[in-house]
Design a protein around this motif. Structure first.
Motif, short mmCIF file in Angstrom:
data_model
loop_
_atom_site.label_atom_id
_atom_site.label_comp_id
_atom_site.label_asym_id
_atom_site.label_seq_id
_atom_site.Cartn_x
_atom_site.Cartn_y
_atom_site.Cartn_z
N UNK A 225 61.61 19.85 61.41
CA UNK A 225 60.35 20.04 62.11
C UNK A 225 60.24 21.36 62.83
N UNK A 226 61.24 22.23 62.66
CA UNK A 226 61.20 23.53 63.33
C UNK A 226 60.31 24.50 62.56
N UNK A 227 59.57 25.35 63.27
CA UNK A 227 58.72 26.32 62.58
C UNK A 227 59.55 27.39 61.88
N UNK A 228 59.12 27.77 60.69
CA UNK A 228 59.84 28.76 59.89
C UNK A 228 59.09 30.07 59.75
N UNK A 229 57.77 29.97 59.51
CA UNK A 229 57.03 31.19 59.20
C UNK A 229 55.56 31.02 59.54
N UNK A 230 54.93 32.16 59.81
CA UNK A 230 53.49 32.24 60.06
C UNK A 230 52.97 33.31 59.11
N UNK A 231 52.13 32.91 58.16
CA UNK A 231 51.71 33.81 57.08
C UNK A 231 50.21 34.05 57.10
N UNK A 232 49.83 35.22 56.63
CA UNK A 232 48.41 35.51 56.40
C UNK A 232 47.88 34.55 55.35
N UNK A 233 47.05 33.61 55.78
CA UNK A 233 46.53 32.60 54.87
C UNK A 233 45.31 33.06 54.09
N UNK A 234 44.67 34.12 54.53
CA UNK A 234 43.48 34.60 53.83
C UNK A 234 43.87 35.10 52.43
N UNK A 235 44.93 35.89 52.37
CA UNK A 235 45.38 36.38 51.06
C UNK A 235 45.96 35.24 50.23
N UNK A 236 46.67 34.32 50.86
CA UNK A 236 47.19 33.15 50.15
C UNK A 236 46.05 32.35 49.53
N UNK A 237 45.00 32.10 50.30
CA UNK A 237 43.85 31.35 49.80
C UNK A 237 43.20 32.07 48.62
N UNK A 238 43.00 33.36 48.77
CA UNK A 238 42.36 34.13 47.70
C UNK A 238 43.20 34.10 46.43
#
Length: 340
Positions: free
Chosen positions: A119-132
């Protein structure tokens, strides 16, 4: 420590050809029920905000007798977990269709990747590019499996997703021509960007010109009414609709569905509620899961069949894409590690 992957980092790591099998496998897992994909709530935001204070004044038309200011956008929360994986993802997305007037992207998102074992956080990613990118791969895979050569592409819409759809389709198939239409002058800029990427793109002056000679038609708009007449479609055309995701949004007319041999959906239970399907009088039972195409269960049966693929997006694809990017970032030492 949490690894931050900015938009620049995500673009550096991203390869559409590598992402195709990642998205395809995620679809198959989803189709087999080997995922957790809770309902994705979406809700209006920016109601009664002082838009003048925020420098957005005048972008959202208001009725003269309105007691409450219309929302400035829609927020969505999209969690997902693929069985057997050591991570899960939650995407926080927002759609603000009037952003374009401020030179801002219509869709913005962030993806939080979490360790499924602790349950520990691993990463915070730009989701706009991921979505596209993952949405582009839906179109790319659909064309690879369901279209036939030559690929003459007609695109309705000229925003970010129009570019990603075109690039992804070209990554998986040979594209002979690309005709871009949008009611705004953005179609010229979109075509120019695609030409710079080496694609044979040109802007056209009407939706009929974009559709009538196409073997693949892609719609990437936020429209609330059909963006072309289904009678314009040539026999054998594949239609990929990725813009509508609510009951109020509609890109395709009932004629398109009347002429279609089959309608595929990335998430049938959610696609059944969008404006396209409702206006055509179709139900979830009329939709074929797109995962069945990738498993070889169903596909094109004749060259003259008109086929439709409807996509509202799945958090499962976000989870798979974010995991692929995170593992690649770790292997290559890309991103910034920060403590929370």
């Amino acid at each position: 420590m949490v690894r931050i992957l900015s938009a620049d980092a995500v673009r550096e790591l991203l390869s559409l050809s590598e992402l195709f099998p990642v998205v395809e496998e995620a679809f198959v897992k989803q189709g087999r029920g080997e995922v957790e994909r809770p309902p994705r709530p979406h809700f209006p935001v920016g109601i009664d905000v002082d838009v003048t204070r925020n420098g957005i004044g005048g972008t959202v038309p208001q009725p003269a007798d309105a007691e409450q200011q219309a929302p400035l956008g829609t927020a969505l929360t999209m969690p997902a977990y693929i069985h057997g994986r050591e991570v899960y993802a939650t995407k926080l997305a927002a759609v603000h269709e009037h952003n374009a007037e401020q030179g801002l992207p219509t869709v913005n998102a962030q993806v939080v990747l979490t360790d499924a074992t602790t349950g520990l956080p691993l990463a915070f990613l730009d989701g706009t590019t991921i979505t596209s990118a993952r949405t582009g791969c839906i179109g790319g895979l659909a064309v690879e499996y369901l279209a036939y050569d030559p690929i003459r592409l007609g695109v309705l819409g000229a925003g970010t997703q129009a570019r990603w759809q075109t690039r992804a389709i070209a990554a998986g198939s040979d594209v002979e021509s690309v005709h871009i239409y949008s009611p705004s002058d953005s179609r010229e800029a979109c075509a120019a960007d695609l030409r710079e990427a080496g694609l044979p793109a040109e802007a056209v002056d009407s939706p009929e010109e974009a559709v009538s000679d196409a073997t693949v038609v892609v719609t990437t708009t936020t429209s609330t009414e059909p963006v072309f007449d289904g009678e314009w479609l040539e026999p054998g055309t594949l239609v990929v609709a990725v813009g509508a995701y609510t009951a109020e949004m509609q890109e395709l007319d009932p004629t398109t569905f009347d002429r279609a041999a089959r309608v595929f959906a990335d998430v049938p239970e959610e696609v059944a509620d969008i404006g396209d399907i409702r206006a055509a009088g179709l139900a979830e039972s009329d939709l074929v899961p797109l995962s069945e195409v990738f498993e070889g269960v169903v596909g094109r049966e004749a060259d003259d069949e008109i086929l439709v693929v409807e996509s509202v997006g799945s958090a499962v694809l976000d989870a798979a894409t974010a995991e692929y990017l995170y593992e690649k970032a770790r292997a290559r030492g890309i991103g910034e590690d920060v403590g929370l």
